[in-house]
Scaffold this active site. Structure first.
Site, short mmCIF file in Angstrom:
data_model
loop_
_atom_site.label_atom_id
_atom_site.label_comp_id
_atom_site.label_asym_id
_atom_site.label_seq_id
_atom_site.Cartn_x
_atom_site.Cartn_y
_atom_site.Cartn_z
N LYS A 81 0.88 -1.18 0.00
CA LYS A 81 0.00 0.00 0.00
C LYS A 81 0.90 1.21 0.00
O LYS A 81 1.82 1.32 0.81
CB LYS A 81 -0.91 0.03 1.23
CG LYS A 81 -1.76 1.30 1.26
CD LYS A 81 -2.87 1.24 2.30
CE LYS A 81 -2.45 1.80 3.62
NZ LYS A 81 -3.60 2.02 4.52
N HIS A 151 -13.12 10.71 10.94
CA HIS A 151 -13.49 9.85 9.81
C HIS A 151 -13.51 8.37 10.21
O HIS A 151 -14.49 7.66 9.98
CB HIS A 151 -12.47 10.11 8.69
CG HIS A 151 -12.72 9.31 7.46
ND1 HIS A 151 -13.81 9.51 6.65
CD2 HIS A 151 -12.00 8.29 6.90
CE1 HIS A 151 -13.75 8.66 5.64
NE2 HIS A 151 -12.67 7.91 5.77
N ASP A 236 -0.44 5.24 15.83
CA ASP A 236 0.23 4.49 14.77
C ASP A 236 1.53 5.16 14.36
O ASP A 236 2.04 4.93 13.27
CB ASP A 236 -0.71 4.35 13.56
CG ASP A 236 -1.21 5.69 13.04
OD1 ASP A 236 -0.84 6.73 13.62
OD2 ASP A 236 -1.94 5.70 12.03
N LYS A 240 2.75 9.46 19.33
CA LYS A 240 1.31 9.53 19.58
C LYS A 240 0.96 8.73 20.84
O LYS A 240 1.67 7.75 21.18
CB LYS A 240 0.52 8.94 18.39
CG LYS A 240 0.35 9.90 17.23
CD LYS A 240 -0.63 9.28 16.23
CE LYS A 240 -0.81 10.12 15.00
NZ LYS A 240 -1.60 9.42 13.98
P1 NAD Z 1 -9.65 12.64 11.55
O1 NAD Z 1 -8.78 13.80 11.21
O2 NAD Z 1 -10.88 12.41 10.75
O3 NAD Z 1 -10.07 12.74 13.08
C1 NAD Z 1 -9.11 13.04 14.07
C2 NAD Z 1 -9.61 12.66 15.45
O4 NAD Z 1 -8.58 12.96 16.40
C3 NAD Z 1 -10.82 13.46 15.91
O5 NAD Z 1 -11.50 12.71 16.87
C4 NAD Z 1 -10.17 14.70 16.54
O6 NAD Z 1 -11.02 15.34 17.47
C5 NAD Z 1 -8.97 14.07 17.22
N1 NAD Z 1 -7.81 14.96 17.34
C6 NAD Z 1 -7.27 15.75 16.39
N2 NAD Z 1 -6.17 16.37 16.88
C7 NAD Z 1 -6.04 15.95 18.15
C8 NAD Z 1 -5.10 16.24 19.19
N3 NAD Z 1 -4.08 17.06 19.00
N4 NAD Z 1 -5.26 15.62 20.37
C9 NAD Z 1 -6.29 14.76 20.59
N5 NAD Z 1 -7.20 14.45 19.64
C10 NAD Z 1 -7.08 15.05 18.45
O7 NAD Z 1 -8.69 11.37 11.53
P2 NAD Z 1 -9.08 9.84 11.33
O8 NAD Z 1 -8.92 9.49 9.89
O9 NAD Z 1 -10.37 9.54 12.01
O10 NAD Z 1 -7.87 9.13 12.10
C11 NAD Z 1 -7.82 9.11 13.51
C12 NAD Z 1 -6.52 8.48 13.97
O11 NAD Z 1 -6.47 7.11 13.57
C13 NAD Z 1 -5.26 9.11 13.36
O12 NAD Z 1 -4.31 9.24 14.40
C14 NAD Z 1 -4.80 8.11 12.33
O13 NAD Z 1 -3.42 8.18 12.10
C15 NAD Z 1 -5.20 6.82 13.02
N6 NAD Z 1 -5.35 5.66 12.13
C16 NAD Z 1 -4.94 4.46 12.59
C17 NAD Z 1 -5.05 3.33 11.81
C18 NAD Z 1 -4.61 1.99 12.34
O14 NAD Z 1 -4.58 1.02 11.58
N7 NAD Z 1 -4.31 1.87 13.60
C19 NAD Z 1 -5.60 3.42 10.52
C20 NAD Z 1 -6.06 4.67 10.08
C21 NAD Z 1 -5.94 5.78 10.89
#
Ligand code: NAD
Length: 334
Positions: A81, A151, A236, A240
């Site tokens: 990916k 999201h 991830d 963080k």
């Molecule tokens: P998004 O931008 O749509 O949402 C971000 C979320 O984090 C919201 O709930 C927001 O309020 C919060 N947020 C933003 N800045 C913040 C901060 N400084 N402190 C605390 N909370 C904060 O993002 P998303 O696409 O929903 O992704 C959320 C997280 O999931 C990201 O960290 C992304 O990297 C991670 N993610 C992990 C995986 C995995 O496989 N583990 C896969 C995809 C995304």
């Protein structure tokens, strides 16, 4: 001879192109769950492995770009990916996270399919926490807690809700204005939704999903009740953090991949503080395969550190490619 003919046929047929729209149509939550559960099992058996992740700040458009790749010898899925995070995309009406999956024929190295990776990333991440809930949460879990409302959170909520007979969702987000979107998902699946404090999520929930971009703990150890299952999905990257390292130390910890859990996952902080060691962490695949019992009592706190591995992406992309490969499929040749 037969193998040779098959290979020739593959190249003559061309490269399958599976669009984002096709992926949404072809890969549902159940198919994603099954594919992710199977590949976690294969990883724990040593039949599938992830290659080292590449992730670079490219010095343009403030973007982070990289590759996640691997090979599942059991399912014969080889690929990568490619993609990352472009913070300026939202202003252009595009998703900030962009990704594409490339699948190769493990017998010949030929490119087999190009698959849109944006929807698949969300559905495979939701499948991951969902697999952890299926295998580790108490059977009688009734309240689902959400920390995060972006999201991914919407996908997480839909997938988790299918794993137990939940009666209510309680949620907290650092940006409260995002919560109504999550409330709409809960309403859509027929679950009452309550916006509460983070501490109250801990006090009420039997299962908690954290899915934020936080760099400091949002949930503290003494807020969490005995018997809770946590799926920590947002952490991830190095630096963080979503939960108190003391909570990781107090819990029985499971993960998708130990190497990622200790380097970039939620466990990185408890490891750095010397509160747990690598041997305290169990791959969820061992539970799936029956080699580890998983939860051992109704009072145990279980924590799944879902860091996100390339093999998850390849597993769901393979589902999409197989489903798309019919007579009307879009193909290109190089
Ligand atoms: P998004 O931008 O749509 O949402 C971000 C979320 O984090 C919201 O709930 C927001 O309020 C919060 N947020 C933003 N800045 C913040 C901060 N400084 N402190 C605390 N909370 C904060 O993002 P998303 O696409 O929903 O992704 C959320 C997280 O999931 C990201 O960290 C992304 O990297 C991670 N993610 C992990 C995986 C995995 O496989 N583990 C896969 C995809 C995304």
């Amino acid at each position: 001879m037969l193998k040779e003919l098959e290979s020739t046929a593959t190249s003559a047929a061309g490269i399958l192109v599976v669009s984002e729209e096709d992926c949404r149509r072809l890969v549902g939550r159940k198919a994603a769950f099954d594919a992710v559960e199977a590949v976690f099992g294969a990883m724990a058996r040593g039949d599938a492995y992830n290659f080292p992740v590449i992730r670079e700040a490219i010095g343009h458009a403030d973007a982070l770009y990289g590759f996640k790749s691997g090979f599942d010898r059991a399912g014969l899925v080889l690929g990568l990916k490619s993609g990352g995070y472009w913070p300026g995309n939202a202003d252009k009406g595009l998703t900030n996270h962009q990704s594409t999956v490339f699948l190769f024929d493990p017998d010949t190295g030929q490119l087999k399919a190009l698959v849109g990776g944006n929807y698949l990333t969300a559905v495979r991440t939701a499948a991951s926490s969902s697999v952890s809930i299926a295998h580790l949460a108490r059977r009688d879990a009734r309240v689902l807690g959400m920390i995060g409302a972006g999201h991914q959170a919407q996908f997480q909520l839909r997938a988790a809700a299918e794993q137990r007979d939940f009666e209510k969702v309680v949620a907290w987000n650092p940006h409260p204005d995002m919560l109504p979107r999550l409330a709409a998902v809960a309403e859509d699946i027929g679950l009452p939704f309550e916006a509460v404090s983070a501490e109250e999520v801990g006090a009420q929930a039997d299962v908690i999903i954290t899915i934020t971009s936080a760099f400091e703990p949002l949930l503290m150890a003494d807020w969490i009740r005995p018997g809770t299952h946590l799926a920590c999905m947002g952490t991830d990257t190095k630096g963080k953090q979503e939960v108190d390292a003391g909570l990781v130390a107090k819990a029985t910890v499971f993960t998708d991949e130990i190497a990622q859990s200790i380097a970039i996952g939620e466990a990185q902080h408890a490891i750095a503080a010397g509160q747990i060691s690598e041997t305290d962490i169990t791959p969820i695949g061992a539970v799936i395969n029956g080699a580890h019992p998983g939860r051992s009592s109704d009072d145990q706190i279980t924590l799944f550190d879902g860091t996100g591995v390339g093999l998850q992406d390849l597993a769901v992309a393979d589902v999409a490619a197989r489903a798309a490969a019919g007579p009307g499929a879009t193909r290109v040749t190089l």
